[in-house]
Design an enzyme around this catalytic site. Structure first.
Site, PDB file in Angstrom:
ATOM      1  CG  PHE A 141      -9.424   3.611   4.717  1.00 48.72           C
ATOM      2  CD1 PHE A 141      -8.266   3.147   5.322  1.00 48.72           C
ATOM      3  CD2 PHE A 141      -9.319   4.628   3.785  1.00 48.72           C
ATOM      4  CE1 PHE A 141      -7.019   3.687   4.984  1.00 48.72           C
ATOM      5  CE2 PHE A 141      -8.073   5.179   3.444  1.00 48.72           C
ATOM      6  CZ  PHE A 141      -6.933   4.695   4.037  1.00 48.72           C
ATOM      7  CG  ASP A 226     -14.520   9.634   3.751  1.00 48.89           C
ATOM      8  OD1 ASP A 226     -14.389   9.991   2.563  1.00 48.89           O
ATOM      9  OD2 ASP A 226     -13.579   9.197   4.441  1.00 48.89           O
ATOM     10  CE  LYS A 255      -8.545   7.584  -2.390  1.00 47.57           C
ATOM     11  NZ  LYS A 255      -9.163   7.032  -1.217  1.00 47.57           N
TER      12      LYS A 255
HETATM   13  C1  LIG Z   1      -8.592   7.318   0.145  1.00 46.48           C
HETATM   14  C2  LIG Z   1      -9.564   7.631   1.216  1.00 46.48           C
HETATM   15  C3  LIG Z   1      -9.263   8.550   2.234  1.00 46.48           C
HETATM   16  C4  LIG Z   1      -7.900   9.180   2.386  1.00 46.48           C
HETATM   17  O1  LIG Z   1      -7.496   9.924   1.294  1.00 46.48           O
HETATM   18  P1  LIG Z   1      -5.928  10.258   1.112  1.00 46.48           P
HETATM   19  O2  LIG Z   1      -5.897  11.203  -0.042  1.00 46.48           O
HETATM   20  O3  LIG Z   1      -5.239   8.959   0.821  1.00 46.48           O
HETATM   21  O4  LIG Z   1      -5.461  10.868   2.381  1.00 46.48           O
HETATM   22  C5  LIG Z   1     -10.249   8.833   3.154  1.00 46.48           C
HETATM   23  N1  LIG Z   1     -11.466   8.258   3.090  1.00 46.48           N
HETATM   24  C6  LIG Z   1     -11.792   7.373   2.126  1.00 46.48           C
HETATM   25  C7  LIG Z   1     -13.153   6.783   2.101  1.00 46.48           C
HETATM   26  C8  LIG Z   1     -10.849   7.004   1.168  1.00 46.48           C
HETATM   27  O5  LIG Z   1     -11.146   6.101   0.242  1.00 46.48           O
END
Ligand SMILES: *Cc1c(COP(=O)(O)O)cnc(C)c1O
Length: 396
Positions: A141, A226, A255
């Site tokens: 994701f 990520d 985040k």
């Molecule tokens: C939440 C998330 C994203 C995307 O972030 P947004 O601010 O919602 O665009 C990408 N990678 C990971 C691992 C995430 O948990």
């Protein structure tokens, strides 16, 4: 009739139904607690997918935001401001990367990392324009843009949204042989969540991250972590990659970088990568804005000054130990690091989340049969003990 019903009706009538939320309408929040429009209190066990690691409405971040709001909020990168440079320096001091590129949402930062890796590849390897490849993992994701959902293995993320961007190759998560086999002369990067959050708190076999990093280094491939959800203390270390002493070539954060106040994300890397961007190559109107930078600096200060990484490590170990001792016919596995636990069930997780909601705990199923527990990292032992008691009651 409860107040909540009115707001739920408004949502369902006027807002697109692209989520399936629990029916709790939050009106206020502080620390680990949220209060709904009917005055009922809940312990937040999701932390907005780890965006509010510093606790809801953290007063230090709020003060920094209010102060900056009274000075200047947006200059655009057409001009300079006095917040972005200090924030980037702070990120370098904390993480050891030479540079950062500030964006807003996580998905934007992932897109930025993809562009950075491709640009690095074309500048450092004999790859013809348009041929760069990035290896991604099954169950990934990374966000919701059309490019990113195009390399998702989740059918519902993609259905009806194609055509998609080429240049991505998928390998099974945690499979070092498959990764080795997928690398070609055109490979520029390997994009991975060191722990898959949305995938169900999936942790690769111990040693995999270190082996994958070595494999990438041997083949002149960038290791791109990520850490948008796993980073900034969630797993009990600053980055989840730190558990295997892996220094990624590119780190993506978001985040908790702003503690839930304002979207701030960043790509971190050394000059040999981020230094390749030239004026005009990339941009964002709000990226690097002074309000976001002031909020980000305060959010990082809270993380460090309040010892949240350490708290996550200590209370996370305690939480996992307690959850493992629950006698339940439904629990098949408990996975996690720090205050980030996935509890896998042999049945649907949603009814358990709804039962916990009735008892004042907000958590959310991920996938069909996993409950994710991820309270804000400011949580203290008494609240955690209360929470564990309620989980025990619901599961046994
Ligand atoms: C939440 C998330 C994203 C995307 O972030 P947004 O601010 O919602 O665009 C990408 N990678 C990971 C691992 C995430 O948990």
């Amino acid at each position: 009739m409860s107040q909540s019903t009115t707001f739920i009706e408004l949502d369902d009538t006027y807002s697109a139904h692209n989520y399936h939320p629990l029916d709790v309408v939050v009106a206020e929040a502080e620390g680990v607690w949220v209060t709904d429009v009917d005055g009922k209190r809940y312990l937040d066990c999701l932390s907005a997918y780890s965006a509010v690691n510093q606790g809801h409405c953290n007063p230090k971040i709020r003060d920094a935001m209010l102060a900056q709001m009274n000075r200047v909020t947006l200059t655009s990168r057409a001009f300079r401001n006095d917040q972005m440079g200090p924030f980037s320096k702070q990120l370098s001091d904390i993480t050891g990367y030479e540079m950062s590129l500030l964006m807003n949402t996580g998905a934007e930062a992932v897109e930025t990392a993809i562009k950075a890796a491709r640009k690095w590849g074309y500048n450092n390897k004999p790859i013809a324009q348009g041929d760069a490849e990035i290896i991604v993992c099954s169950g990934n994701f990374h966000g919701r843009t059309t490019t990113i959902v195009g390399f998702s293995s989740e059918a519902s993320y993609k259905q009806d949204f194609g055509p998609f961007t080429p240049g991505f190759v998928e390998v099974p998560y945690g499979d070092i042989e498959a990764l080795a086999a997928a690398i070609t002369p055109n490979t520029v990067g390997f994009l991975i969540e060191p722990i898959q959050g949305e995938g169900g708190v999936i942790i690769p076999q111990e040693g995999f991250l270190a082996e994958a990093k070595q494999l990438c280094a041997d083949n002149q491939v960038l290791f791109i972590a990520d850490e948008i959800q796993s980073g900034l203390g969630r797993t009990g270390k600053m980055f989840a990659c730190d558990h295997e002493d892996v220094r990624a070539d590119i780190v993506i954060i978001g985040k908790a970088l702003s503690g839930g106040f304002y979207p701030v994300s960043a790509v971190l890397a050394d000059k040999s990568i981020l230094g390749l961007f030239q004026p005009g190559d990339h941009g964002s109107t709000y990226g690097g804005n002074p309000l976001g930078a002031a909020v980000g600096m305060a959010a990082m200060n809270v993380l460090i000054e309040d010892g949240l990484v350490q708290n996550s490590a200590e209370l996370g170990t305690y939480l996992k130990g307690r959850l493992e001792r629950i006698e339940s016919d439904h629990v098949t596995e408990i996975r996690g690091k720090g205050l980030w636990i996935g509890m896998e069930l042999n049945t649907a997780a949603r009814p358990f989340c709804e039962a916990l909601q009735k008892r004042g705990i907000l958590c959310k199923e991920t996938h069909y049969n996993v409950i994710r527990f991820a309270p804000p990292l400011v949580i203290q032992k008494p609240d955690l003990d209360w929470m564990i008691g309620e989980i025990e009651a619901v599961l046994s």
